[in-house]
Write a protein that holds these residues in place. Structure first.
Motif, short mmCIF file in Angstrom:
data_model
loop_
_atom_site.label_atom_id
_atom_site.label_comp_id
_atom_site.label_asym_id
_atom_site.label_seq_id
_atom_site.Cartn_x
_atom_site.Cartn_y
_atom_site.Cartn_z
N HIS A 107 -19.24 -56.09 -20.24
CA HIS A 107 -18.06 -56.54 -20.97
C HIS A 107 -16.79 -56.06 -20.28
O HIS A 107 -16.74 -54.97 -19.70
CB HIS A 107 -18.10 -56.01 -22.40
CG HIS A 107 -19.18 -56.64 -23.23
ND1 HIS A 107 -19.11 -57.94 -23.67
CD2 HIS A 107 -20.36 -56.14 -23.69
CE1 HIS A 107 -20.20 -58.22 -24.38
NE2 HIS A 107 -20.97 -57.15 -24.40
N ARG A 108 -15.76 -56.90 -20.34
CA ARG A 108 -14.46 -56.57 -19.79
C ARG A 108 -13.41 -56.71 -20.89
O ARG A 108 -13.60 -57.44 -21.87
CB ARG A 108 -14.09 -57.51 -18.63
CG ARG A 108 -15.03 -57.46 -17.44
CD ARG A 108 -14.89 -56.14 -16.67
NE ARG A 108 -13.52 -55.89 -16.22
CZ ARG A 108 -13.01 -56.37 -15.08
NH1 ARG A 108 -13.75 -57.12 -14.28
NH2 ARG A 108 -11.76 -56.10 -14.74
N TYR A 109 -12.30 -56.03 -20.70
CA TYR A 109 -11.20 -56.13 -21.65
C TYR A 109 -9.96 -56.67 -20.94
O TYR A 109 -9.73 -56.39 -19.76
CB TYR A 109 -10.93 -54.78 -22.30
CG TYR A 109 -11.99 -54.44 -23.34
CD1 TYR A 109 -11.77 -54.69 -24.69
CD2 TYR A 109 -13.22 -53.93 -22.96
CE1 TYR A 109 -12.76 -54.43 -25.63
CE2 TYR A 109 -14.21 -53.67 -23.89
CZ TYR A 109 -13.97 -53.92 -25.23
OH TYR A 109 -14.95 -53.67 -26.16
N TYR A 110 -9.20 -57.46 -21.69
CA TYR A 110 -8.04 -58.16 -21.14
C TYR A 110 -6.81 -57.88 -22.00
O TYR A 110 -6.93 -57.73 -23.23
CB TYR A 110 -8.30 -59.67 -21.12
CG TYR A 110 -9.43 -60.08 -20.20
CD1 TYR A 110 -9.16 -60.70 -18.98
CD2 TYR A 110 -10.76 -59.84 -20.53
CE1 TYR A 110 -10.20 -61.08 -18.12
CE2 TYR A 110 -11.80 -60.20 -19.68
CZ TYR A 110 -11.51 -60.82 -18.48
OH TYR A 110 -12.54 -61.16 -17.63
N PHE A 149 -5.06 -57.13 -27.16
CA PHE A 149 -6.17 -57.18 -26.22
C PHE A 149 -7.26 -58.14 -26.69
O PHE A 149 -7.35 -58.48 -27.88
CB PHE A 149 -6.80 -55.78 -26.05
CG PHE A 149 -5.81 -54.72 -25.71
CD1 PHE A 149 -5.45 -54.48 -24.39
CD2 PHE A 149 -5.21 -53.95 -26.70
CE1 PHE A 149 -4.53 -53.50 -24.06
CE2 PHE A 149 -4.28 -52.97 -26.40
CZ PHE A 149 -3.94 -52.74 -25.07
N GLN A 150 -8.10 -58.56 -25.75
CA GLN A 150 -9.29 -59.34 -26.05
C GLN A 150 -10.48 -58.81 -25.27
O GLN A 150 -10.33 -58.40 -24.12
CB GLN A 150 -9.10 -60.82 -25.71
CG GLN A 150 -8.15 -61.56 -26.64
CD GLN A 150 -7.98 -63.02 -26.25
OE1 GLN A 150 -8.50 -63.48 -25.24
NE2 GLN A 150 -7.25 -63.76 -27.06
N ARG A 151 -11.63 -58.81 -25.89
CA ARG A 151 -12.88 -58.49 -25.22
C ARG A 151 -13.41 -59.78 -24.59
O ARG A 151 -13.54 -60.80 -25.26
CB ARG A 151 -13.87 -57.93 -26.23
CG ARG A 151 -15.19 -57.40 -25.65
CD ARG A 151 -16.10 -57.01 -26.79
NE ARG A 151 -17.28 -56.25 -26.38
CZ ARG A 151 -18.46 -56.37 -26.95
NH1 ARG A 151 -18.65 -57.23 -27.95
NH2 ARG A 151 -19.48 -55.63 -26.54
N ASP A 152 -13.69 -59.73 -23.30
CA ASP A 152 -14.22 -60.89 -22.56
C ASP A 152 -13.31 -62.12 -22.65
O ASP A 152 -13.79 -63.25 -22.61
CB ASP A 152 -15.63 -61.25 -23.06
CG ASP A 152 -16.61 -60.11 -22.88
OD1 ASP A 152 -16.44 -59.32 -21.93
OD2 ASP A 152 -17.54 -59.99 -23.69
N GLN A 157 -12.73 -62.01 -30.32
CA GLN A 157 -12.99 -60.57 -30.14
C GLN A 157 -11.68 -59.87 -29.74
O GLN A 157 -11.60 -59.20 -28.73
CB GLN A 157 -14.06 -60.36 -29.07
CG GLN A 157 -15.40 -60.99 -29.41
CD GLN A 157 -16.47 -60.62 -28.43
OE1 GLN A 157 -16.95 -59.48 -28.38
NE2 GLN A 157 -16.86 -61.56 -27.59
N SER A 158 -10.66 -60.06 -30.57
CA SER A 158 -9.35 -59.48 -30.31
C SER A 158 -9.26 -58.05 -30.84
O SER A 158 -9.89 -57.70 -31.83
CB SER A 158 -8.25 -60.33 -30.96
OG SER A 158 -8.21 -61.62 -30.40
N PRO A 178 -12.92 -55.18 -32.26
CA PRO A 178 -12.74 -56.58 -31.85
C PRO A 178 -13.29 -57.56 -32.89
O PRO A 178 -14.45 -57.46 -33.27
CB PRO A 178 -13.50 -56.66 -30.53
CG PRO A 178 -14.53 -55.57 -30.60
CD PRO A 178 -13.92 -54.49 -31.43
N VAL A 208 -12.86 -47.40 -31.24
CA VAL A 208 -11.85 -47.96 -30.35
C VAL A 208 -10.61 -47.08 -30.39
O VAL A 208 -10.13 -46.73 -31.48
CB VAL A 208 -11.48 -49.40 -30.76
CG1 VAL A 208 -10.53 -50.01 -29.74
CG2 VAL A 208 -12.74 -50.26 -30.90
#
Length: 253
Positions: A107-110, A149-152, A157-158, A178, A208
């Protein structure tokens, strides 16, 4: 088992202890639930084109299991009746572990922000700190920036504050996600033009934490991991976290 229309796969829970999925039927479209973030009891639809947010959600917090727990998913399609059913449960059998080991997804976070035109921009992983991601920015000419932020890079998944346009000075504002309930909520950062600000988002065992480090201040926002759900009370202006005490919930004052 194609003859019995019984299919299985397995995966390991990631750092948030929460995973979403739907199924793909080759050449025909997706198999998906009738609702967003669905449980295994939801009506199963398809194959066809699934709404963007319609997926099943496996929440390890509800099951009180840690990140890394392997879940085995079973999908059954009765050819005679057309009825489709899906179920999942934690599993440690050899086959489940083998299936899960075949998935190598990380998983990445943006960060989505005023300085990047609200376009999901990948955060960098923090070496030596599993589950931690960083991004930096400089305050623009307006002296004001906004972000969440968002996950993937998934809107469902905010990660966001419980208050609309939450100022960084409001550390008591709970962190949410998320999940899909962002609704335009974001953090608001003010500072002098050119000031460097670093965002560190850490997601470990479902907990988190956001650290915001500027040249003149540091702020921290948290959402505990725990088992099950977090609950909040709306006071007319913002959400206030409730504290669990045994089987009861209490509002801290």
């Amino acid at each position: 088992d194609a003859e019995r229309q019984l299919y299985t796969f397995a995966f390991a829970l990631g750092e948030a202890r929460l995973e979403h999925f739907r199924l793909s039927c080759e050449g025909l479209g997706d198999i998906f639930p009738a609702t967003e973030s669905a449980s295994m009891d939801a009506l199963v639809l398809g194959p066809g084109k699934a709404p963007v947010a319609n997926s099943w959600a496996v929440d390890g917090r509800d099951d009180q299991v840690p990140a890394g727990t392997v879940y085995r998913v079973t999908f059954k399609w009765d050819a005679a009746t057309g009825v489709k059913r899906i179920s999942w449960m934690p599993s440690m059998d050899t086959r489940s572990l083998q299936l899960a080991s075949m998935l190598r997804f990380q998983h990445r976070y943006y960060v989505l922000a005023s300085w990047n035109s609200w376009t999901p921009t990948a955060m960098t992983t923090v070496r030596g700190a599993p589950g931690s991601f960083e991004a930096s920015f400089r305050v623009g000419l307006s002296g004001h920036e906004e972000f969440y932020f968002q996950r993937d890079a998934d809107a469902a998944q905010s990660v966001y504050p419980s208050r609309l346009c939450a100022a960084l000075g409001e550390e008591a504002v709970p962190l949410c996600g998320p999940d899909r309930r962002c609704g335009g909520r974001h953090w608001s950062a003010s500072g002098r033009t050119g000031e460097l600000v670093t965002l560190r988002l850490s997601v470990v065992e479902g907990a988190v934490e956001l650290q915001v480090v500027a040249e003149r201040a540091r702020r921290t926002f948290r959402r505990p991991g725990g088992d099950g759900r977090s609950y909040f009370v709306w006071d007319g202006a913002a959400f206030e976290a409730m504290a669990a005490q045994g089987a009861e919930l209490h509002v801290g004052r």
